[in-house]
Motif scaffolding. Structure first.
Motif, PDB file in Angstrom:
ATOM      1  N   GLY A  78     -12.279 -64.332 -68.625  1.00 44.31           N
ATOM      2  CA  GLY A  78     -13.637 -64.079 -69.081  1.00 44.31           C
ATOM      3  C   GLY A  78     -14.286 -65.328 -69.669  1.00 44.31           C
ATOM      4  O   GLY A  78     -15.456 -65.623 -69.401  1.00 44.31           O
ATOM      5  N   LEU A  90     -12.532 -58.343 -70.587  1.00 46.46           N
ATOM      6  CA  LEU A  90     -13.046 -59.471 -69.809  1.00 46.46           C
ATOM      7  C   LEU A  90     -14.391 -59.937 -70.359  1.00 46.46           C
ATOM      8  O   LEU A  90     -14.635 -61.142 -70.529  1.00 46.46           O
ATOM      9  CB  LEU A  90     -13.181 -59.058 -68.342  1.00 46.46           C
ATOM     10  CG  LEU A  90     -13.670 -60.132 -67.375  1.00 46.46           C
ATOM     11  CD1 LEU A  90     -12.589 -61.181 -67.162  1.00 46.46           C
ATOM     12  CD2 LEU A  90     -14.058 -59.514 -66.040  1.00 46.46           C
ATOM     13  N   TYR A 136     -20.024 -55.790 -68.879  1.00 46.19           N
ATOM     14  CA  TYR A 136     -18.740 -55.635 -68.193  1.00 46.19           C
ATOM     15  C   TYR A 136     -18.084 -54.299 -68.494  1.00 46.19           C
ATOM     16  O   TYR A 136     -17.406 -53.725 -67.639  1.00 46.19           O
ATOM     17  CB  TYR A 136     -17.805 -56.795 -68.541  1.00 46.19           C
ATOM     18  CG  TYR A 136     -18.106 -58.010 -67.722  1.00 46.19           C
ATOM     19  CD1 TYR A 136     -17.926 -58.001 -66.350  1.00 46.19           C
ATOM     20  CD2 TYR A 136     -18.604 -59.156 -68.307  1.00 46.19           C
ATOM     21  CE1 TYR A 136     -18.235 -59.107 -65.584  1.00 46.19           C
ATOM     22  CE2 TYR A 136     -18.913 -60.270 -67.553  1.00 46.19           C
ATOM     23  CZ  TYR A 136     -18.724 -60.241 -66.190  1.00 46.19           C
ATOM     24  OH  TYR A 136     -19.040 -61.334 -65.433  1.00 46.19           O
ATOM     25  N   VAL A 166     -11.344 -63.578 -60.534  1.00 40.25           N
ATOM     26  CA  VAL A 166     -10.738 -62.966 -61.717  1.00 40.25           C
ATOM     27  C   VAL A 166     -11.398 -61.626 -62.029  1.00 40.25           C
ATOM     28  O   VAL A 166     -10.740 -60.689 -62.490  1.00 40.25           O
ATOM     29  CB  VAL A 166     -10.832 -63.921 -62.925  1.00 40.25           C
ATOM     30  CG1 VAL A 166     -12.259 -64.104 -63.394  1.00 40.25           C
ATOM     31  CG2 VAL A 166      -9.945 -63.420 -64.062  1.00 40.25           C
ATOM     32  N   LEU A 168      -9.988 -52.746 -69.886  1.00 44.31           N
ATOM     33  CA  LEU A 168      -9.794 -54.102 -69.379  1.00 44.31           C
ATOM     34  C   LEU A 168     -11.113 -54.802 -69.041  1.00 44.31           C
ATOM     35  O   LEU A 168     -11.282 -55.983 -69.374  1.00 44.31           O
ATOM     36  CB  LEU A 168      -8.868 -54.084 -68.162  1.00 44.31           C
ATOM     37  CG  LEU A 168      -7.372 -53.917 -68.456  1.00 44.31           C
ATOM     38  CD1 LEU A 168      -6.572 -53.879 -67.165  1.00 44.31           C
ATOM     39  CD2 LEU A 168      -6.862 -55.034 -69.359  1.00 44.31           C
ATOM     40  N   THR A 187      -6.807 -62.061 -69.038  1.00 49.73           N
ATOM     41  CA  THR A 187      -8.108 -61.409 -68.968  1.00 49.73           C
ATOM     42  C   THR A 187      -9.108 -62.097 -69.886  1.00 49.73           C
ATOM     43  O   THR A 187     -10.252 -62.367 -69.505  1.00 49.73           O
ATOM     44  CB  THR A 187      -7.978 -59.918 -69.331  1.00 49.73           C
ATOM     45  OG1 THR A 187      -7.026 -59.296 -68.458  1.00 49.73           O
ATOM     46  CG2 THR A 187      -9.313 -59.213 -69.183  1.00 49.73           C
ATOM     47  N   VAL A 224      -9.268 -58.124 -62.179  1.00 49.36           N
ATOM     48  CA  VAL A 224      -9.263 -57.249 -63.358  1.00 49.36           C
ATOM     49  C   VAL A 224      -9.694 -55.834 -62.976  1.00 49.36           C
ATOM     50  O   VAL A 224      -9.082 -54.846 -63.397  1.00 49.36           O
ATOM     51  CB  VAL A 224     -10.184 -57.826 -64.453  1.00 49.36           C
ATOM     52  CG1 VAL A 224     -10.420 -56.805 -65.564  1.00 49.36           C
ATOM     53  CG2 VAL A 224      -9.569 -59.092 -65.038  1.00 49.36           C
ATOM     54  N   PRO A 240      -2.700 -58.522 -58.965  1.00 54.55           N
ATOM     55  CA  PRO A 240      -2.741 -58.243 -60.404  1.00 54.55           C
ATOM     56  C   PRO A 240      -1.805 -57.122 -60.830  1.00 54.55           C
ATOM     57  O   PRO A 240      -1.274 -57.136 -61.935  1.00 54.55           O
ATOM     58  CB  PRO A 240      -4.213 -57.881 -60.647  1.00 54.55           C
ATOM     59  CG  PRO A 240      -4.748 -57.501 -59.301  1.00 54.55           C
ATOM     60  CD  PRO A 240      -3.999 -58.330 -58.322  1.00 54.55           C
ATOM     61  N   LEU A 250      -1.165 -60.146 -69.639  1.00 52.53           N
ATOM     62  CA  LEU A 250      -2.352 -59.541 -69.044  1.00 52.53           C
ATOM     63  C   LEU A 250      -3.570 -59.725 -69.944  1.00 52.53           C
ATOM     64  O   LEU A 250      -4.650 -60.119 -69.487  1.00 52.53           O
ATOM     65  CB  LEU A 250      -2.093 -58.053 -68.789  1.00 52.53           C
ATOM     66  CG  LEU A 250      -3.293 -57.229 -68.325  1.00 52.53           C
ATOM     67  CD1 LEU A 250      -3.781 -57.717 -66.980  1.00 52.53           C
ATOM     68  CD2 LEU A 250      -2.942 -55.755 -68.272  1.00 52.53           C
TER      69      LEU A 250
END
Length: 490
Positions: free
Chosen positions: A191, A344, A238, A318, A340, A187, A322, A171, A183
């Motif tokens: 998600g 997500l 998250y 993923v 970030l 992301t 991230v 990444p 990016l």
């Protein structure tokens, strides 16, 4: 709770996010440290200072004595009173009695009143040995690989990886090559796709019930409100995960490696499956109708939190990508990287407010749902059995004869001569690792091809173990399984 109340709650959350984390998010830590021989240099910008008593040097957890040059100066701190501080670049000279890594800790503030997070910098453990430095360490793959995919990886004949695969495998390099726009898109898309992972997909009927599928009393406005509460829970989960991982430098995977966590997930799935099979009644529509608006919104919010955690339990690549990217950029001074993981979560939450607004048009619950629930219940029971199996292994961890422990990596690597080295990082709690052992690594063509390599199978069972955490950071591992290949120098 009305729509404006939820908007107020959402605004309050983001205000808390900015105010409580402002020193970390909006202001990159301006201090840094470098090591040369037996001297550490602390770099202190103008109008900033470090607390002298916060500076420590340790080696193998043993404190080292050192001297300041120049010496700390007196300072009348508004809160702490008279203290000593470092106002300019300062060298720390110490006696290095061993070859183990050296760790320096320090913490400081600015004259403007911003106090920064304590910093902990370790020299000598995160750099790769010369045999692993580019270009001898060119190939990496993450996640489940079929026999065909692994053979192509071993032969270096695979087609150029897609942008998604580059994002998963590396990444940080992806960010450097494609920039912030791609990016953000990956992301958000990653998600969104978390809603389709095996851990989340069986919960969709439960979540639909919570936000009002087919309920006669559910309007578009109320469905939108419940969907937004569910989305807020997902995003907050998250965001909090990102703060914990980034600010504590935790290794993603520690939660999934806990047998208690896996046992708890198995118990949740069993309860949901039994409810779907009618063993006891879990009438979510009735809960909506008879509960107060606040309780209903809270239930939708908690469902969003739980769903986000279950998606993380699947060790979706993923998520690991991230978090690795966010941690790397944040500790390199790119403070916005702290957002970030929140991005997500927003991607995962994106469809639910819109789904909630349209669910009142769906058919009402009836006899047809008794048959529709059965396949979901079976799938949930299979997932519960899988998590119980992983928890059972976690309570009685065992090493395998074909694996080495992270602390033995350097010794094993030094003995691998004459052939390229194939590194397989795995753990018993890694579901894709176990699946590959049952499928890909049983393939005869794969077994024959691996005879041309020195195979180092490393069991990274406990990511929080110091030796394991150091090796994972050293090799840039963001999730399991991870496969690495490098050629020895001629």
């Amino acid at each position: 709770m009305a729509w404006h109340d939820l908007c107020h709650a959402t605004g309050t959350f983001f205000a808390w996010w900015l105010v409580c984390l402002a020193p970390a998010v909006l202001c990159a830590n301006p201090f840094s440290a470098t090591l040369s021989s037996n001297t550490v240099t602390l770099h202190v910008p103008a109008q900033h200072y470090l607390y002298a008593d916060s500076v420590k040097i340790t080696q193998a957890e043993t404190p080292l004595t050192f001297t300041f040059a120049p010496a700390p100066i007196d300072y009348d701190d508004p809160l702490l009173g008279p203290i000593t501080v470092l106002r300019a670049d300062t060298t720390l000279t110490f006696t290095n009695s061993a070859a183990s890594p050296v760790t320096v800790t320090y913490q400081g503030c600015s004259d403007a009143g911003i106090c920064y997070l304590p910093q902990r910098v370790t020299f000598g453990e995160t750099s790769l040995p010369s045999t692993l430095s580019p270009p001898q360490f060119p190939r990496r793959a993450v996640g489940y690989l079929s026999a065909t995919e692994l053979l192509a990886f071993l032969d270096d004949t695979a087609a150029p990886p897609s942008r998604y695969r580059r994002f998963i495998n590396s990444p940080v390099e992806f960010f450097k090559q494609y920039g912030v726009v791609w990016l953000i898109l990956f992301t958000l898309a990653g998600g969104f796709l978390l809603n389709l992972t095996p851990c989340v997909l069986p919960l969709i009927p439960v979540n639909l019930g919570l936000i009002g599928v087919g309920a006669s009393h559910t309007t578009r406005r109320r469905g939108l409100l419940l969907g937004a509460a569910y989305a807020l829970g997902t995003a907050l989960a998250y965001a909090s995960l990102g703060v914990v991982v980034l600010l504590t430098r935790a290794v993603f995977g520690t939660l999934q490696s806990s047998p208690w966590f896996n046992l708890a997930i198995a118990a949740v799935f069993i309860v949901l499956a039994l409810a779907l099979l009618g063993v006891f009644n879990l009438d979510l529509a009735r809960f909506q109708k008879n509960s107060s608006p606040t309780h209903t919104l809270l239930a939708a919010f908690m469902a969003g939190v739980l769903t986000a955690l279950l998606a993380g339990a699947c060790v979706a690549p993923v998520i690991a990508a991230v978090l690795l990217l966010a941690a790397t950029l944040y500790h390199d001074g790119v403070a916005i990287a702290l957002f970030l993981p929140l991005l997500l979560g927003m991607g995962m939450a994106l469809p639910w407010p819109f789904a909630g607004a349209g669910l009142s048009l769906l058919p009402r619950p009836g006899a047809w749902m008794r048959f529709a629930k059965i396949p979901f219940a079976i799938l949930i029971l299979l997932l519960a059995a899988n998590y119980a199996f992983v928890a059972w292994h976690g309570f009685r961890p065992a090493t395998r004869a074909d694996s080495i422990q992270p602390a033995d990596f350097d010794a094993a690597l030094s003995r691998a001569k004459g052939k390229p080295v194939f590194i397989d990082l795995w753990a018993t709690w890694c579901k894709n690792c176990l699946l590959m052992d049952r499928t890909t690594f049983k393939n005869q063509n794969v077994r024959d091809r691996l005879n041309d390599f020195h195979v180092l199978k490393i069991q990274a069972e406990n990511p929080s173990d110091p030796a394991t955490a150091a090796l994972l950071a050293r090799l840039g591992v963001s999730g399991l399984p991870t496969f690495l290949i490098f050629e020895h120098e001629p």
